[in-house]
Design a protein around this motif. Structure first.
Motif, PDB file in Angstrom:
ATOM      1  N   GLY A 353       0.732  -1.034  -0.010  1.00  0.00           N
ATOM      2  CA  GLY A 353       0.051   0.039   0.066  1.00  0.00           C
ATOM      3  C   GLY A 353       0.849   1.360   0.167  1.00  0.00           C
ATOM      4  O   GLY A 353       0.355   2.390   0.053  1.00  0.00           O
ATOM      5  N   ILE A 354       2.049   1.201   0.028  1.00  0.00           N
ATOM      6  CA  ILE A 354       3.053   2.215  -0.060  1.00  0.00           C
ATOM      7  C   ILE A 354       3.617   2.117  -1.794  1.00  0.00           C
ATOM      8  O   ILE A 354       4.273   1.261  -2.195  1.00  0.00           O
ATOM      9  CB  ILE A 354       4.121   2.199   0.750  1.00  0.00           C
ATOM     10  N   ASP A 455      -3.581   5.969 -13.715  1.00  0.00           N
ATOM     11  CA  ASP A 455      -4.353   7.144 -14.165  1.00  0.00           C
ATOM     12  C   ASP A 455      -4.702   8.107 -13.194  1.00  0.00           C
ATOM     13  O   ASP A 455      -5.059   9.204 -13.293  1.00  0.00           O
ATOM     14  CB  ASP A 455      -5.853   6.577 -14.611  1.00  0.00           C
ATOM     15  N   LEU A 456      -3.828   8.078 -12.139  1.00  0.00           N
ATOM     16  CA  LEU A 456      -3.900   8.876 -11.052  1.00  0.00           C
ATOM     17  C   LEU A 456      -2.995  10.152 -11.252  1.00  0.00           C
ATOM     18  O   LEU A 456      -2.033   9.913 -12.029  1.00  0.00           O
ATOM     19  CB  LEU A 456      -3.404   8.272  -9.579  1.00  0.00           C
ATOM     20  N   GLY A 465      -5.733   8.484  -1.881  1.00  0.00           N
ATOM     21  CA  GLY A 465      -6.565   8.688  -0.921  1.00  0.00           C
ATOM     22  C   GLY A 465      -7.471   7.195  -0.918  1.00  0.00           C
ATOM     23  O   GLY A 465      -7.299   6.520  -1.456  1.00  0.00           O
ATOM     24  N   LYS A 466      -8.190   7.206   0.159  1.00  0.00           N
ATOM     25  CA  LYS A 466      -8.982   5.821   0.249  1.00  0.00           C
ATOM     26  C   LYS A 466      -9.991   5.393  -0.811  1.00  0.00           C
ATOM     27  O   LYS A 466      -9.839   4.226  -1.342  1.00  0.00           O
ATOM     28  CB  LYS A 466      -9.842   5.835   1.552  1.00  0.00           C
ATOM     29  N   PRO A 475      -4.245  -1.370  -2.416  1.00  0.00           N
ATOM     30  CA  PRO A 475      -4.545  -1.788  -0.990  1.00  0.00           C
ATOM     31  C   PRO A 475      -4.242  -0.600  -0.186  1.00  0.00           C
ATOM     32  O   PRO A 475      -3.590   0.184  -0.485  1.00  0.00           O
ATOM     33  CB  PRO A 475      -3.672  -3.009  -0.396  1.00  0.00           C
ATOM     34  N   GLU A 476      -4.844  -0.559   1.234  1.00  0.00           N
ATOM     35  CA  GLU A 476      -4.375   0.557   2.033  1.00  0.00           C
ATOM     36  C   GLU A 476      -3.008   0.113   2.562  1.00  0.00           C
ATOM     37  O   GLU A 476      -2.711  -0.798   2.604  1.00  0.00           O
ATOM     38  CB  GLU A 476      -5.499   0.294   3.351  1.00  0.00           C
ATOM     39  N   ALA A 477      -2.478   1.004   3.066  1.00  0.00           N
ATOM     40  CA  ALA A 477      -0.884   0.976   3.733  1.00  0.00           C
ATOM     41  C   ALA A 477      -1.061   0.097   4.859  1.00  0.00           C
ATOM     42  O   ALA A 477      -1.856   0.050   5.808  1.00  0.00           O
ATOM     43  CB  ALA A 477      -0.565   2.300   3.988  1.00  0.00           C
TER      44      ALA A 477
END
Length: 496
Positions: A353-354, A455-456, A465-466, A475-477
């Motif tokens: 997630g990083i 695409d960010l 962001g979430k 995934p979330e960090a």
């Protein structure tokens, strides 16, 4: 047909080249002086390689390097014979059989310094000295010979900066020179080659290499050019087109700003001496032409990296425990590392997630190589934020790197983990998001290896962001960087 039977033998190890090879040149000179043929061998040690965590892609690169080396030797009328010893403990028996079969009068080799290799060579010397005239070893892996750089008190250096200062004083006073090319030797006659075949495999090097390596599980390395000619081509390309900008581009993972010759140094297709001589000559030429300080600074910075490599080699030679999974700073062995198999797996798979960490880990998995800046970033995230034992990460790198080299890999991991000599202070912890913004500002590298984030925008890609993570199936960090940094610092403080 000649009735000549005796010969001189060179044992290739971590020196898979013809140029600037001390032991090979000495062996060929001895053979020419005594009008004896020169034979060369390499020993395949599959189980030992497994124990040493040699990567499948690195072994495939070795296979291709040996094939190129065999061709180069055959063009000179010599041969590369492959012997097989499952582990180092079998090497004395295998070499004794070979030496007796070819009546080798003298054995030449370049030293290897790590614990298992040193013990192997001691056993070989004890076995062979009674059955042949002489054994000759040469110092080769580092630019300056191991144990040649000492403090005024005669002790090994423990800090890089004074070591580098002393190193440069040595080279300024005694410029580095390369070993001459090996002289031509007598071509081995058929009876001698036949005897060698019975003891080893066969004179058809390509077929022998294919047979021996067929039993190993290899990963295709053809994306990485192999062989001595390729090594010099890549070194020349770096010196001619990228070295001037090395100081400014080396930390940008999306840019081809590094030399990428580490795989050649790792198995000795290139020597550190060759790299140093070429770089210093190019820098001297630029200065003579009145080039800018920027142009010469790139070469100076790259030379400093070569000195770092020497430092880690000398360090491991003087401290054998470093090749036995021990930290340089003994008190850090008291650290209670986390046991987190899910965190370890997420790091290996590039799903932490990083984004920058994940991109780097996927680069390693896909290519067998990782940008040097990112090796530090991922290792520090592993040891400080995940607080996992550096030895696990060191081993994972060795098992996946095409350029895995024990002193450099161990030195880099212990630097990042703050367990080694001259390591990063334990309170200095890279923030991988900040590193991403600094060294991959447009997210180009992240987009290349974490395509779900492609695409960010350039700002969000470093730390989505979430809602963005959910939309991208990213995934979330797995950890909070700020909290885990503070916990790591506290654990180091508690060592006293």
């Amino acid at each position: 047909m000649s009735d000549q039977k005796a010969c001189v033998l060179h044992w290739f190890r971590n020196d898979l080249r013809l140029a600037d090879n001390p032991a090979l040149t000495a062996a060929a000179t001895r053979a020419a002086d005594e009008a004896l043929p020169l034979l060369c061998c390499f020993i395949i040690c599959p189980e030992q390689w497994k124990q040493h965590d040699e990567a499948p892609i690195k072994l495939d690169f070795l296979r291709r390097t040996l094939w190129e080396l065999g061709k180069a030797l055959e063009e000179r009328g010599n041969y590369l014979f492959l012997l097989t010893a499952n582990t180092f403990s079998e090497v004395p028996d295998v070499l004794e059989t070979f030496v007796k079969a070819i009546d080798a009068q003298a054995l030449f080799f370049n030293e290897e310094y790590w614990v298992n290799e040193h013990r192997r060579d001691q056993a070989v010397a004890g076995r062979l000295l009674p059955v042949m005239r002489s054994l000759h070893s040469y110092r080769d892996q580092s630019i300056l010979p191991v144990k040649s750089i000492r403090t005024q008190a005669g002790e090994p250096y423990k800090v890089f900066t004074p070591y580098k200062r002393s190193w440069l004083e040595h080279t300024d006073g005694s410029p580095i020179s390369l070993w001459p090319k090996p002289p031509q030797t007598v071509t081995p006659d058929k009876p001698l080659v036949a005897a060698a075949n019975r003891a080893a495999t066969r004179a058809d090097t390509a077929k022998a290499i294919a047979e021996v390596f067929a039993a190993l599980e290899l990963t295709d390395s053809t994306a990485w050019a192999a062989g001595e000619d390729a090594a010099h081509d890549e070194l020349e390309a770096f010196i001619d087109s990228r070295a001037e900008d090395y100081d400014t581009l080396r930390d940008k993972p999306a840019v081809n700003g590094t030399s990428q010759i580490s795989r050649f140094l790792a198995n000795g297709t290139l020597s550190g001496r060759q790299c140093y001589v070429v770089a210093t000559e190019a820098r001297r030429r630029l200065k003579a032409e009145g080039a800018s300080e920027h142009a010469t600074k790139g070469f100076t910075t790259w030379i400093s990296e070569l000195i770092w490599r020497d430092f880690y080699i000398h360090l491991m030679t003087d401290n054998p425990r470093l090749s036995m999974h021990q930290p340089f700073k003994a008190d850090t062995d008291q650290l209670q590392w986390n046991e987190d198999s899910s965190g370890f797996e997420a790091w290996c798979e590039g799903r932490t997630g990083i984004p920058l960490v994940d991109a780097a880990m996927r680069q390693l998995k896909q290519t067998g190589w990782m940008h040097n800046r990112l090796r530090m970033v991922t290792a520090m995230f592993f040891t400080k934020n995940l607080f996992l034992d550096w030895r696990l990460g060191e081993r994972y790198f060795m098992r996946n790197l095409v350029d895995g080299y024990l002193p450099s890999n161990n030195g880099g991991w212990q630097w990042s983990a703050s367990t080694g000599t001259d390591a990063a202070p334990y309170f200095r912890v890279f923030n991988p998001v900040s590193q991403s913004r600094s060294h991959d500002p447009d997210g180009e590298f992240i987009r290349r290896f974490v395509p779900e984030l492609a695409d960010l925008d350039n700002k969000s890609i470093h730390d989505p962001g979430k809602a963005q993570r959910k939309a991208c199936d990213y995934p979330e960090a797995i950890v909070d960087l700020k909290t885990t940094r503070a916990l790591a610092i506290e654990r180091f403080k508690n060592l006293g």
